[in-house]
Design an enzyme around this catalytic site. Structure first.
Site, PDB file in Angstrom:
ATOM      1  N   GLY A   1       0.836  -1.190   0.000  1.00 54.21           N
ATOM      2  CA  GLY A   1       0.000   0.000   0.000  1.00 54.21           C
ATOM      3  C   GLY A   1       0.867   1.233   0.000  1.00 54.21           C
ATOM      4  O   GLY A   1       1.973   1.220   0.557  1.00 54.21           O
ATOM      5  N   ASN A   2       0.395   2.271  -0.657  1.00 57.34           N
ATOM      6  CA  ASN A   2       1.140   3.522  -0.687  1.00 57.34           C
ATOM      7  C   ASN A   2       0.220   4.671  -1.050  1.00 57.34           C
ATOM      8  O   ASN A   2      -0.751   4.501  -1.785  1.00 57.34           O
ATOM      9  CB  ASN A   2       2.322   3.434  -1.665  1.00 57.34           C
ATOM     10  CG  ASN A   2       1.984   2.632  -2.904  1.00 57.34           C
ATOM     11  OD1 ASN A   2       1.189   3.059  -3.725  1.00 57.34           O
ATOM     12  ND2 ASN A   2       2.564   1.439  -3.030  1.00 57.34           N
TER      13      ASN A   2
ATOM     14  N   SER B   1       9.888   3.083  -0.041  1.00 59.23           N
ATOM     15  CA  SER B   1       9.671   1.652  -0.262  1.00 59.23           C
ATOM     16  C   SER B   1       9.912   0.851   1.017  1.00 59.23           C
ATOM     17  O   SER B   1      10.920   1.042   1.697  1.00 59.23           O
ATOM     18  CB  SER B   1      10.618   1.171  -1.362  1.00 59.23           C
ATOM     19  OG  SER B   1      10.422  -0.186  -1.612  1.00 59.23           O
TER      20      SER B   1
ATOM     21  N   SER C   1       8.573   4.339  -3.149  1.00 57.23           N
ATOM     22  CA  SER C   1       7.722   3.160  -3.358  1.00 57.23           C
ATOM     23  C   SER C   1       7.960   2.562  -4.744  1.00 57.23           C
ATOM     24  O   SER C   1       8.129   3.293  -5.719  1.00 57.23           O
ATOM     25  CB  SER C   1       6.255   3.583  -3.229  1.00 57.23           C
ATOM     26  OG  SER C   1       5.416   2.615  -3.815  1.00 57.23           O
TER      27      SER C   1
ATOM     28  N   ASP D   1       5.850   1.394  -6.595  1.00 56.14           N
ATOM     29  CA  ASP D   1       4.727   1.727  -7.478  1.00 56.14           C
ATOM     30  C   ASP D   1       4.757   3.184  -7.947  1.00 56.14           C
ATOM     31  O   ASP D   1       3.774   3.679  -8.521  1.00 56.14           O
ATOM     32  CB  ASP D   1       3.398   1.458  -6.760  1.00 56.14           C
ATOM     33  CG  ASP D   1       3.197  -0.029  -6.495  1.00 56.14           C
ATOM     34  OD1 ASP D   1       3.548  -0.840  -7.368  1.00 56.14           O
ATOM     35  OD2 ASP D   1       2.699  -0.375  -5.406  1.00 56.14           O
TER      36      ASP D   1
ATOM     37  N   HIS E   1      -2.895   3.447  -3.263  1.00 55.95           N
ATOM     38  CA  HIS E   1      -2.963   2.060  -3.729  1.00 55.95           C
ATOM     39  C   HIS E   1      -2.917   1.151  -2.513  1.00 55.95           C
ATOM     40  O   HIS E   1      -2.108   1.358  -1.614  1.00 55.95           O
ATOM     41  CB  HIS E   1      -1.779   1.759  -4.651  1.00 55.95           C
ATOM     42  CG  HIS E   1      -1.638   0.308  -4.991  1.00 55.95           C
ATOM     43  ND1 HIS E   1      -2.686  -0.437  -5.490  1.00 55.95           N
ATOM     44  CD2 HIS E   1      -0.586  -0.551  -4.897  1.00 55.95           C
ATOM     45  CE1 HIS E   1      -2.280  -1.675  -5.692  1.00 55.95           C
ATOM     46  NE2 HIS E   1      -1.011  -1.789  -5.330  1.00 55.95           N
TER      47      HIS E   1
ATOM     48  N   HIS F   1      -3.920  -3.210  -1.143  1.00 53.80           N
ATOM     49  CA  HIS F   1      -4.395  -4.551  -1.459  1.00 53.80           C
ATOM     50  C   HIS F   1      -5.532  -4.910  -0.498  1.00 53.80           C
ATOM     51  O   HIS F   1      -5.625  -6.040  -0.029  1.00 53.80           O
ATOM     52  CB  HIS F   1      -3.262  -5.581  -1.352  1.00 53.80           C
ATOM     53  CG  HIS F   1      -2.216  -5.445  -2.409  1.00 53.80           C
ATOM     54  ND1 HIS F   1      -1.199  -6.354  -2.574  1.00 53.80           N
ATOM     55  CD2 HIS F   1      -2.031  -4.493  -3.375  1.00 53.80           C
ATOM     56  CE1 HIS F   1      -0.433  -5.973  -3.598  1.00 53.80           C
ATOM     57  NE2 HIS F   1      -0.901  -4.847  -4.087  1.00 53.80           N
TER      58      HIS F   1
ATOM     59  N   ASP G   1     -22.382   7.913  -3.540  1.00 51.28           N
ATOM     60  CA  ASP G   1     -21.790   9.107  -2.923  1.00 51.28           C
ATOM     61  C   ASP G   1     -20.363   9.328  -3.404  1.00 51.28           C
ATOM     62  O   ASP G   1     -19.838  10.446  -3.313  1.00 51.28           O
ATOM     63  CB  ASP G   1     -21.769   8.977  -1.398  1.00 51.28           C
ATOM     64  CG  ASP G   1     -23.130   9.255  -0.777  1.00 51.28           C
ATOM     65  OD1 ASP G   1     -23.938   9.957  -1.408  1.00 51.28           O
ATOM     66  OD2 ASP G   1     -23.371   8.765   0.341  1.00 51.28           O
TER      67      ASP G   1
ATOM     68  N   HIS H   1      -4.876  -7.887  -9.179  1.00 50.81           N
ATOM     69  CA  HIS H   1      -3.959  -7.106  -8.351  1.00 50.81           C
ATOM     70  C   HIS H   1      -4.739  -6.400  -7.243  1.00 50.81           C
ATOM     71  O   HIS H   1      -4.900  -6.977  -6.160  1.00 50.81           O
ATOM     72  CB  HIS H   1      -3.193  -6.138  -9.268  1.00 50.81           C
ATOM     73  CG  HIS H   1      -2.138  -5.342  -8.576  1.00 50.81           C
ATOM     74  ND1 HIS H   1      -1.238  -4.558  -9.251  1.00 50.81           N
ATOM     75  CD2 HIS H   1      -1.854  -5.186  -7.271  1.00 50.81           C
ATOM     76  CE1 HIS H   1      -0.423  -3.969  -8.393  1.00 50.81           C
ATOM     77  NE2 HIS H   1      -0.782  -4.331  -7.181  1.00 50.81           N
TER      78      HIS H   1
HETATM   79 ZN   LIG Z   1       0.076  -3.572  -5.389  1.00 53.17          ZN
END
Ligand SMILES: [Zn+2]
Length: 252
Positions: free
Chosen positions: A28-29, A45, A75, A77, A96, A98, A121, A172
């Site tokens: 996650g980021n 990262s 990160s 990503d 992002h 998971h 909403d 993903h």
């Molecule tokens: Zn990912």
């Protein structure tokens, strides 16, 4: 917002996705963008979320992805975030995760249908899912290709990034965005909630159709439309449908 404030806001957004239970392990980021400076600010990262501070954040040039501030590696990503910022000038923050239910829909390769007002909403229609990435895309610049396939999906469906602040990447997980990093976090939380509710709703009533379009539009527009009247917003907000615009007088 100056760069110090942006770093603090992005650190807070990263802590928030963890606190909201959206992070599995370290997947996650969150990031934010400073368009006047031409940079994005993102989580380092592999760092633990709980203790993240503004000083830990990494500053990356939007134009070419080079690191221009911070001492840690950004990160993995980052290229996905950068691609989305370059494509959508209206967005200010990206998240992002998971998170389990949104990722379940992504793994199923299914867009999330609008079934109720929590969905409406935040998302103006089904939350789309991308196609699977091809082998050449995964073996090449994979993170950039992930951004590309999100852009391709929204384009194919004729969706704007403000009407649809989320996309599920097939096999993903979810990416969400918004005018700021904090708004992107809110959309990530909302997405996980509606993914959970949709799964449960379809278990209870497999044949239920999507919610009525007029109800979806009413809910999306009252928060995001030109005459939005939800919450305690600016004095410039215009009265709508004869409703007074004084704080506290609207529905919530
Ligand atoms: Zn990912």
């Amino acid at each position: 917002m100056g760069q110090a404030d942006l770093k603090a806001a992005v650190a807070a957004a990263n802590r928030a996705i963890d606190q909201a239970g959206l992070v599995t392990l370290s997947f996650g980021n969150a990031s934010g963008v400073d368009r006047s400076a031409g940079v994005l600010v993102i989580k380092p990262s592999g760092a633990a979320y709980a203790g993240l501070t503004a000083d830990d954040m990494v500053v990356v040039a939007l134009e070419d992805g080079r690191v221009v501030g911070g001492t840690l590696r950004p990160s993995i990503d980052t290229s996905t975030h950068r691609r989305l910022y370059l494509e959508f000038p209206e967005i200010g923050g990206i998240v992002h995760t998971h998170s389990a239910w949104a990722s379940a829909w992504a793994q199923a390769g299914r867009s999330i249908p609008p079934l109720g007002t929590t969905h409406a909403d935040h998302f103006r229609g089904p939350v789309p899912v991308t196609r699977q990435l091809r082998e050449d895309e995964v073996s090449g610049d994979y993170e950039l290709a992930t951004g590309e396939v999100i852009v391709e999906t929204l384009e194919r469906l004729g969706l704007s990034a403000s009407d649809m602040p989320a996309t599920l990447v097939a096999a993903h997980g979810p990416f969400t965005w918004g005018p700021s990093a904090a708004e992107a976090v809110n959309n990530a939380i909302a997405l996980e909630a509606i993914a959970t509710m949709a799964s449960q709703t379809l278990a209870l009533a497999p044949g239920i159709g999507v919610m009525p379009e007029y109800l979806l539009e009413r809910h999306f527009q009252r928060k995001h439309g030109p005459g939005a009247y939800y919450g305690q917003s600016s004095p410039a907000a215009e009265p709508r449908d004869g409703r007074p615009s004084e704080p506290g007088s609207g529905p919530r």
